[in-house]
Design a protein around this motif. Structure first.
Motif, mmCIF file in Angstrom:
data_model
loop_
_atom_site.group_PDB
_atom_site.id
_atom_site.type_symbol
_atom_site.label_atom_id
_atom_site.label_comp_id
_atom_site.label_asym_id
_atom_site.label_seq_id
_atom_site.Cartn_x
_atom_site.Cartn_y
_atom_site.Cartn_z
ATOM 1 N N ARG A 104 35.586 -61.235 -8.371
ATOM 2 C CA ARG A 104 35.509 -60.639 -7.038
ATOM 3 C C ARG A 104 36.435 -59.439 -6.945
ATOM 4 O O ARG A 104 36.055 -58.368 -6.474
ATOM 5 N N ARG A 105 37.672 -59.614 -7.398
ATOM 6 C CA ARG A 105 38.632 -58.501 -7.381
ATOM 7 C C ARG A 105 38.150 -57.347 -8.257
ATOM 8 O O ARG A 105 38.322 -56.182 -7.895
ATOM 9 N N THR A 106 37.575 -57.668 -9.400
ATOM 10 C CA THR A 106 37.036 -56.649 -10.294
ATOM 11 C C THR A 106 36.055 -55.765 -9.535
ATOM 12 O O THR A 106 36.152 -54.542 -9.565
ATOM 13 N N TYR A 107 35.133 -56.393 -8.878
ATOM 14 C CA TYR A 107 34.114 -55.681 -8.111
ATOM 15 C C TYR A 107 34.742 -54.854 -6.986
ATOM 16 O O TYR A 107 34.427 -53.669 -6.813
ATOM 17 N N LEU A 108 35.627 -55.469 -6.213
ATOM 18 C CA LEU A 108 36.210 -54.781 -5.064
ATOM 19 C C LEU A 108 37.064 -53.580 -5.477
ATOM 20 O O LEU A 108 37.004 -52.527 -4.840
ATOM 21 N N TYR A 109 37.845 -53.729 -6.538
ATOM 22 C CA TYR A 109 38.666 -52.605 -7.005
ATOM 23 C C TYR A 109 37.791 -51.448 -7.480
ATOM 24 O O TYR A 109 38.069 -50.289 -7.175
ATOM 25 N N LEU A 110 36.763 -51.753 -8.212
ATOM 26 C CA LEU A 110 35.896 -50.686 -8.694
ATOM 27 C C LEU A 110 35.163 -50.011 -7.535
ATOM 28 O O LEU A 110 35.024 -48.782 -7.510
ATOM 29 N N MET A 111 34.722 -50.784 -6.560
ATOM 30 C CA MET A 111 34.046 -50.199 -5.405
ATOM 31 C C MET A 111 35.006 -49.298 -4.617
ATOM 32 O O MET A 111 34.593 -48.261 -4.081
ATOM 33 N N GLU A 112 36.269 -49.660 -4.570
ATOM 34 C CA GLU A 112 37.266 -48.815 -3.898
ATOM 35 C C GLU A 112 37.431 -47.498 -4.655
ATOM 36 O O GLU A 112 37.499 -46.425 -4.043
ATOM 37 N N ALA A 113 37.484 -47.560 -5.969
ATOM 38 C CA ALA A 113 37.587 -46.346 -6.781
ATOM 39 C C ALA A 113 36.381 -45.448 -6.555
ATOM 40 O O ALA A 113 36.525 -44.228 -6.394
ATOM 41 N N ILE A 114 35.212 -46.040 -6.514
ATOM 42 C CA ILE A 114 33.982 -45.273 -6.284
ATOM 43 C C ILE A 114 34.000 -44.637 -4.899
ATOM 44 O O ILE A 114 33.640 -43.470 -4.732
ATOM 45 N N GLU A 115 34.436 -45.370 -3.917
ATOM 46 C CA GLU A 115 34.483 -44.857 -2.550
ATOM 47 C C GLU A 115 35.454 -43.683 -2.442
ATOM 48 O O GLU A 115 35.172 -42.700 -1.746
ATOM 49 N N ILE A 116 36.585 -43.758 -3.101
ATOM 50 C CA ILE A 116 37.564 -42.656 -3.100
ATOM 51 C C ILE A 116 36.918 -41.392 -3.661
ATOM 52 O O ILE A 116 37.046 -40.312 -3.082
ATOM 53 N N LEU A 117 36.200 -41.531 -4.762
ATOM 54 C CA LEU A 117 35.550 -40.372 -5.377
ATOM 55 C C LEU A 117 34.430 -39.822 -4.500
ATOM 56 O O LEU A 117 34.284 -38.604 -4.355
ATOM 57 N N LYS A 118 33.650 -40.706 -3.904
ATOM 58 C CA LYS A 118 32.565 -40.256 -3.020
ATOM 59 C C LYS A 118 33.110 -39.425 -1.868
ATOM 60 O O LYS A 118 32.571 -38.359 -1.544
ATOM 61 N N LYS A 119 34.163 -39.919 -1.239
ATOM 62 C CA LYS A 119 34.745 -39.200 -0.096
ATOM 63 C C LYS A 119 35.305 -37.851 -0.521
ATOM 64 O O LYS A 119 35.152 -36.859 0.191
ATOM 65 N N ALA A 120 35.942 -37.814 -1.677
ATOM 66 C CA ALA A 120 36.503 -36.557 -2.165
ATOM 67 C C ALA A 120 35.386 -35.550 -2.444
ATOM 68 O O ALA A 120 35.513 -34.362 -2.099
ATOM 69 N N ILE A 121 34.313 -36.004 -3.033
ATOM 70 C CA ILE A 121 33.171 -35.123 -3.325
ATOM 71 C C ILE A 121 32.537 -34.624 -2.028
ATOM 72 O O ILE A 121 32.249 -33.435 -1.878
ATOM 73 N N GLU A 122 32.320 -35.525 -1.086
ATOM 74 C CA GLU A 122 31.738 -35.137 0.208
ATOM 75 C C GLU A 122 32.596 -34.096 0.909
ATOM 76 O O GLU A 122 32.081 -33.149 1.505
ATOM 77 N N GLU A 123 33.902 -34.282 0.831
ATOM 78 C CA GLU A 123 34.820 -33.352 1.482
ATOM 79 C C GLU A 123 34.704 -31.953 0.882
ATOM 80 O O GLU A 123 34.656 -30.955 1.607
ATOM 81 N N ILE A 124 34.648 -31.874 -0.435
ATOM 82 C CA ILE A 124 34.541 -30.578 -1.101
ATOM 83 C C ILE A 124 33.186 -29.939 -0.844
ATOM 84 O O ILE A 124 33.084 -28.737 -0.590
#
Length: 127
Positions: A104-124
């Motif tokens: 569960r933690r594996t999944y949640l940590y990776l999804m958090e990493a993905i979300e950080i990148l998505k937001k950064a890309i959207e912002e740019i």
């Protein structure tokens, strides 16, 4: 006569046996639910790795700030550590309850990493 024959066919069990049977049924159902969730987390984590790599590469190309990239990588590393912990109890798909929290933690940590990148890309891209 028919009622007599039916009563002979129905096994008589004590209340303790019935309680034990109910407990075993609940335990089997719980194990099945845990195994299903572990399977979900396992699949999503492995699918997420490709998504992470894609987003990370795009983030680098777009010039996302190093601190944001480092944060995303930290979450990915946490996910990898949890994944390794999950394997200590055997294959994550075997349904070991000890593995569940790590998957569960594996999944949640990776999804958090993905979300950080998505937001950064959207912002740019919105600029």
């Amino acid at each position: 006569m028919a009622l007599f024959l039916i009563s002979m066919a129905i096994p008589l069990t004590s209340a303790a046996e019935e309680d034990n049977s109910d407990t075993q049924t609940v335990m089997r159902s719980s194990r099945g639910a845990v195994a299903s969730l572990q399977y979900f987390y396992y699949l999503r984590y492995n699918e997420g790795l490709d998504k992470f790599e894609e987003l990370y590469n795009k983030s680098v190309e777009l010039g996302v700030d190093e601190k944001i990239l480092e944060l995303a990588l930290e979450y990915k590393e946490l996910a990898e550590q949890e994944y390794e912990l999950a394997w200590r109890f055997g294959h994550p798909l075997k349904g070991h309850i000890q593995t569940f929290i790590h998957m569960r933690r594996t999944y949640l940590y990776l999804m958090e990493a993905i979300e950080i990148l998505k937001k950064a890309i959207e912002e740019i891209e919105s600029v």
